[in-house]
Design a protein around this motif. Structure first.
Motif, PDB file in Angstrom:
ATOM      1  N   ALA A  50     -23.662  -2.173  26.510  1.00  0.00           N
ATOM      2  CA  ALA A  50     -23.305  -0.861  26.325  1.00  0.00           C
ATOM      3  C   ALA A  50     -23.763  -0.525  24.887  1.00  0.00           C
ATOM      4  CB  ALA A  50     -21.767  -0.368  26.351  1.00  0.00           C
ATOM      5  N   MET A  51     -24.107  -1.637  24.131  1.00  0.00           N
ATOM      6  CA  MET A  51     -24.695  -1.390  22.864  1.00  0.00           C
ATOM      7  C   MET A  51     -26.115  -0.921  22.687  1.00  0.00           C
ATOM      8  SD  MET A  51     -22.231  -1.946  21.203  1.00  0.00           S
ATOM      9  CE  MET A  51     -22.690  -1.749  19.274  1.00  0.00           C
ATOM     10  N   ARG A  52     -26.850  -1.091  23.775  1.00  0.00           N
ATOM     11  CA  ARG A  52     -28.150  -0.636  24.077  1.00  0.00           C
ATOM     12  C   ARG A  52     -29.308  -0.678  22.902  1.00  0.00           C
ATOM     13  NH1 ARG A  52     -27.925  -0.112  29.370  1.00  0.00           N
ATOM     14  NH2 ARG A  52     -26.711   1.454  30.013  1.00  0.00           N
ATOM     15  N   PHE A  53     -29.251  -1.990  22.163  1.00  0.00           N
ATOM     16  CA  PHE A  53     -30.227  -2.142  21.237  1.00  0.00           C
ATOM     17  C   PHE A  53     -30.165  -3.629  21.038  1.00  0.00           C
ATOM     18  CE2 PHE A  53     -26.483  -0.492  18.651  1.00  0.00           C
ATOM     19  CZ  PHE A  53     -25.788  -1.728  18.013  1.00  0.00           C
ATOM     20  N   SER A  54     -31.283  -3.971  20.364  1.00  0.00           N
ATOM     21  CA  SER A  54     -31.523  -5.614  20.253  1.00  0.00           C
ATOM     22  C   SER A  54     -30.832  -6.196  19.361  1.00  0.00           C
ATOM     23  CB  SER A  54     -33.082  -5.919  19.924  1.00  0.00           C
ATOM     24  OG  SER A  54     -33.229  -5.580  18.710  1.00  0.00           O
ATOM     25  N   ILE A  55     -30.422  -7.422  19.435  1.00  0.00           N
ATOM     26  CA  ILE A  55     -29.766  -8.195  18.546  1.00  0.00           C
ATOM     27  C   ILE A  55     -30.135  -8.104  17.101  1.00  0.00           C
ATOM     28  CG2 ILE A  55     -30.584 -10.413  19.302  1.00  0.00           C
ATOM     29  CD1 ILE A  55     -26.992  -9.860  18.147  1.00  0.00           C
ATOM     30  N   GLY A  56     -31.662  -7.917  17.098  1.00  0.00           N
ATOM     31  CA  GLY A  56     -32.278  -8.158  15.945  1.00  0.00           C
ATOM     32  C   GLY A  56     -32.013  -6.892  14.884  1.00  0.00           C
ATOM     33  N   ALA A  67     -20.762  -5.058  15.496  1.00  0.00           N
ATOM     34  CA  ALA A  67     -19.253  -5.168  15.792  1.00  0.00           C
ATOM     35  C   ALA A  67     -19.263  -5.228  17.261  1.00  0.00           C
ATOM     36  CB  ALA A  67     -18.620  -3.660  15.404  1.00  0.00           C
ATOM     37  N   GLY A  68     -20.149  -4.614  17.839  1.00  0.00           N
ATOM     38  CA  GLY A  68     -20.023  -4.593  19.438  1.00  0.00           C
ATOM     39  C   GLY A  68     -20.298  -5.897  19.896  1.00  0.00           C
ATOM     40  N   PHE A  69     -21.403  -6.457  19.407  1.00  0.00           N
ATOM     41  CA  PHE A  69     -21.809  -8.066  19.824  1.00  0.00           C
ATOM     42  C   PHE A  69     -20.823  -8.977  19.416  1.00  0.00           C
ATOM     43  CE2 PHE A  69     -26.044  -5.827  19.485  1.00  0.00           C
ATOM     44  CZ  PHE A  69     -26.597  -6.226  20.703  1.00  0.00           C
ATOM     45  N   SER A 100     -10.046  -6.162  23.126  1.00  0.00           N
ATOM     46  CA  SER A 100     -10.536  -5.137  23.929  1.00  0.00           C
ATOM     47  C   SER A 100     -10.062  -3.728  23.166  1.00  0.00           C
ATOM     48  CB  SER A 100      -9.483  -5.371  25.241  1.00  0.00           C
ATOM     49  OG  SER A 100      -9.888  -6.301  25.907  1.00  0.00           O
ATOM     50  N   LEU A 101      -8.782  -3.624  22.465  1.00  0.00           N
ATOM     51  CA  LEU A 101      -8.512  -2.439  21.918  1.00  0.00           C
ATOM     52  C   LEU A 101      -9.425  -2.008  20.639  1.00  0.00           C
ATOM     53  CD1 LEU A 101      -4.462  -2.870  22.218  1.00  0.00           C
ATOM     54  CD2 LEU A 101      -5.933  -1.187  23.435  1.00  0.00           C
ATOM     55  N   LEU A 102      -9.757  -3.333  20.089  1.00  0.00           N
ATOM     56  CA  LEU A 102     -10.695  -2.947  19.087  1.00  0.00           C
ATOM     57  C   LEU A 102     -11.917  -2.566  19.626  1.00  0.00           C
ATOM     58  CD1 LEU A 102     -10.274  -6.054  16.474  1.00  0.00           C
ATOM     59  CD2 LEU A 102      -9.862  -3.715  16.054  1.00  0.00           C
ATOM     60  N   ALA A 103     -12.354  -2.923  20.472  1.00  0.00           N
ATOM     61  CA  ALA A 103     -13.745  -2.231  21.315  1.00  0.00           C
ATOM     62  C   ALA A 103     -13.718  -0.852  21.307  1.00  0.00           C
ATOM     63  CB  ALA A 103     -14.091  -3.072  22.405  1.00  0.00           C
ATOM     64  N   PHE A 104     -12.618  -0.283  21.355  1.00  0.00           N
ATOM     65  CA  PHE A 104     -12.779   1.162  21.492  1.00  0.00           C
ATOM     66  C   PHE A 104     -13.099   1.886  20.548  1.00  0.00           C
ATOM     67  CE2 PHE A 104     -10.728   5.429  21.751  1.00  0.00           C
ATOM     68  CZ  PHE A 104     -11.294   5.774  23.139  1.00  0.00           C
ATOM     69  N   PRO A 105     -12.773   1.658  19.433  1.00  0.00           N
ATOM     70  CA  PRO A 105     -13.610   2.313  18.202  1.00  0.00           C
ATOM     71  C   PRO A 105     -14.548   1.875  17.542  1.00  0.00           C
ATOM     72  CG  PRO A 105     -11.532   1.336  17.223  1.00  0.00           C
ATOM     73  CD  PRO A 105     -11.487   0.984  18.882  1.00  0.00           C
ATOM     74  N   MET A 106     -14.963   0.747  17.889  1.00  0.00           N
ATOM     75  CA  MET A 106     -15.987  -0.317  17.342  1.00  0.00           C
ATOM     76  C   MET A 106     -17.160  -0.176  18.093  1.00  0.00           C
ATOM     77  SD  MET A 106     -14.069  -3.500  15.678  1.00  0.00           S
ATOM     78  CE  MET A 106     -14.377  -3.380  14.033  1.00  0.00           C
ATOM     79  N   ALA A 107     -17.254  -0.233  19.394  1.00  0.00           N
ATOM     80  CA  ALA A 107     -18.411  -0.473  20.136  1.00  0.00           C
ATOM     81  C   ALA A 107     -18.314   0.692  21.364  1.00  0.00           C
ATOM     82  CB  ALA A 107     -18.254  -1.895  20.834  1.00  0.00           C
ATOM     83  N   ASN A 108     -18.970   1.831  20.908  1.00  0.00           N
ATOM     84  CA  ASN A 108     -19.370   2.765  21.881  1.00  0.00           C
ATOM     85  C   ASN A 108     -18.328   3.142  22.893  1.00  0.00           C
ATOM     86  OD1 ASN A 108     -21.954   3.171  20.785  1.00  0.00           O
ATOM     87  ND2 ASN A 108     -22.893   2.013  22.320  1.00  0.00           N
ATOM     88  N   GLY A 115     -15.549  -1.101  29.602  1.00  0.00           N
ATOM     89  CA  GLY A 115     -15.236  -2.295  28.898  1.00  0.00           C
ATOM     90  C   GLY A 115     -13.796  -2.990  28.405  1.00  0.00           C
ATOM     91  N   SER A 116     -13.257  -1.504  27.757  1.00  0.00           N
ATOM     92  CA  SER A 116     -11.821  -1.761  27.192  1.00  0.00           C
ATOM     93  C   SER A 116     -10.836  -2.036  28.370  1.00  0.00           C
ATOM     94  CB  SER A 116     -11.535  -0.520  26.257  1.00  0.00           C
ATOM     95  OG  SER A 116     -12.421  -0.935  25.284  1.00  0.00           O
ATOM     96  N   VAL A 117     -10.956  -1.284  29.235  1.00  0.00           N
ATOM     97  CA  VAL A 117      -9.978  -1.179  30.445  1.00  0.00           C
ATOM     98  C   VAL A 117     -10.403  -2.670  31.198  1.00  0.00           C
ATOM     99  CG1 VAL A 117      -9.319  -0.188  32.453  1.00  0.00           C
ATOM    100  CG2 VAL A 117      -9.821   1.342  30.511  1.00  0.00           C
ATOM    101  N   VAL A 118     -11.384  -3.056  31.570  1.00  0.00           N
ATOM    102  CA  VAL A 118     -11.404  -4.139  32.328  1.00  0.00           C
ATOM    103  C   VAL A 118     -10.911  -5.474  31.489  1.00  0.00           C
ATOM    104  CG1 VAL A 118     -12.997  -5.932  33.276  1.00  0.00           C
ATOM    105  CG2 VAL A 118     -13.217  -3.497  33.788  1.00  0.00           C
ATOM    106  N   GLY A 119     -11.080  -5.323  30.019  1.00  0.00           N
ATOM    107  CA  GLY A 119     -10.632  -6.154  28.843  1.00  0.00           C
ATOM    108  C   GLY A 119      -9.376  -6.195  29.139  1.00  0.00           C
ATOM    109  N   ILE A 120      -8.519  -5.098  28.988  1.00  0.00           N
ATOM    110  CA  ILE A 120      -7.176  -5.061  28.913  1.00  0.00           C
ATOM    111  C   ILE A 120      -6.458  -5.702  30.103  1.00  0.00           C
ATOM    112  CG2 ILE A 120      -5.088  -3.560  29.014  1.00  0.00           C
ATOM    113  CD1 ILE A 120      -6.636  -1.750  27.285  1.00  0.00           C
ATOM    114  N   PHE A 121      -7.042  -5.499  31.489  1.00  0.00           N
ATOM    115  CA  PHE A 121      -6.468  -5.726  32.748  1.00  0.00           C
ATOM    116  C   PHE A 121      -6.642  -7.238  32.867  1.00  0.00           C
ATOM    117  CE2 PHE A 121      -7.251  -1.865  35.045  1.00  0.00           C
ATOM    118  CZ  PHE A 121      -5.775  -1.548  35.206  1.00  0.00           C
ATOM    119  N   GLY A 122      -7.889  -8.156  32.122  1.00  0.00           N
ATOM    120  CA  GLY A 122      -8.296  -9.358  31.946  1.00  0.00           C
ATOM    121  C   GLY A 122      -7.183 -10.243  31.389  1.00  0.00           C
ATOM    122  N   SER A 123      -6.840  -9.462  30.007  1.00  0.00           N
ATOM    123  CA  SER A 123      -6.322 -10.160  29.125  1.00  0.00           C
ATOM    124  C   SER A 123      -4.739 -10.158  29.731  1.00  0.00           C
ATOM    125  CB  SER A 123      -6.213  -9.424  27.653  1.00  0.00           C
ATOM    126  OG  SER A 123      -5.888  -8.161  27.751  1.00  0.00           O
TER     127      SER A 123
END
Length: 144
Positions: A50-56, A67-69, A100-108, A115-123
């Motif tokens: 979801a970050m949609r840009f390269s690692i470079g 942060a998203g990576f 998963s909760l940190l991803a909400f404000p940090m990564a789109n 991603g956050s909801v699936v991460g919360i279920f998985g965790s």
């Protein structure tokens, strides 16, 4: 005349090997938080995607880009650790929940919330997992 089943074309030895591999995988899967680890890894990949840009760009820029990576990579790493070191499931479940909760404000918005909801279920699946015996194992006289 052609038979209706496709498994009849597979030699008997190959079918036996495939069946044995499936049974070994099933026994391995039952002794680990498999589904929780898989969901956590999928959430991490979704957040990275979801970050949609390269690692470079992320490496040469500042915190909001990387942060998203880091969060997504952490979720993938913790999902793998849950598979191969299930003894740490309590700590890993809590760390995955925090990421998963940190991803909400940090990564789109946590991979657009998916991603956050699936991460919360998985965790939560990792944290609440209890070990099962592989099928066919008998209880010892001490456990009765």
């Amino acid at each position: 005349m052609m038979s209706s089943t496709t498994t009849s074309n597979i030699p008997t030895r190959a079918r036996a090997i495939l069946r044995e591999a499936r049974l070994v995988f099933r026994a391995w899967r039952r002794t680990r938080p498999f589904w929780g680890g898989l969901l956590t890894m999928l959430a991490g990949v979704w957040i990275i995607r979801a970050m949609r840009f390269s690692i470079g760009i992320a490496l040469t820029s500042n915190w909001p880009y990387i942060a998203g990576f880091l969060v997504g990579g952490g979720l993938v790493l913790f999902g793998l650790v849950a598979w191969f070191a299930p003894i740490y499931r309590g700590l890993l479940g809590l760390l995955c929940l925090a990421l998963s909760l940190l991803a909400f404000p940090m990564a789109n918005l946590g991979g657009y919330l998916i991603g956050s909801v699936v991460g919360i279920f998985g965790s939560s699946m990792i944290w609440s997992w209890g070990e099962k015996r592989p099928r066919g194992m008998r209880r010892s006289s001490e456990e009765r």
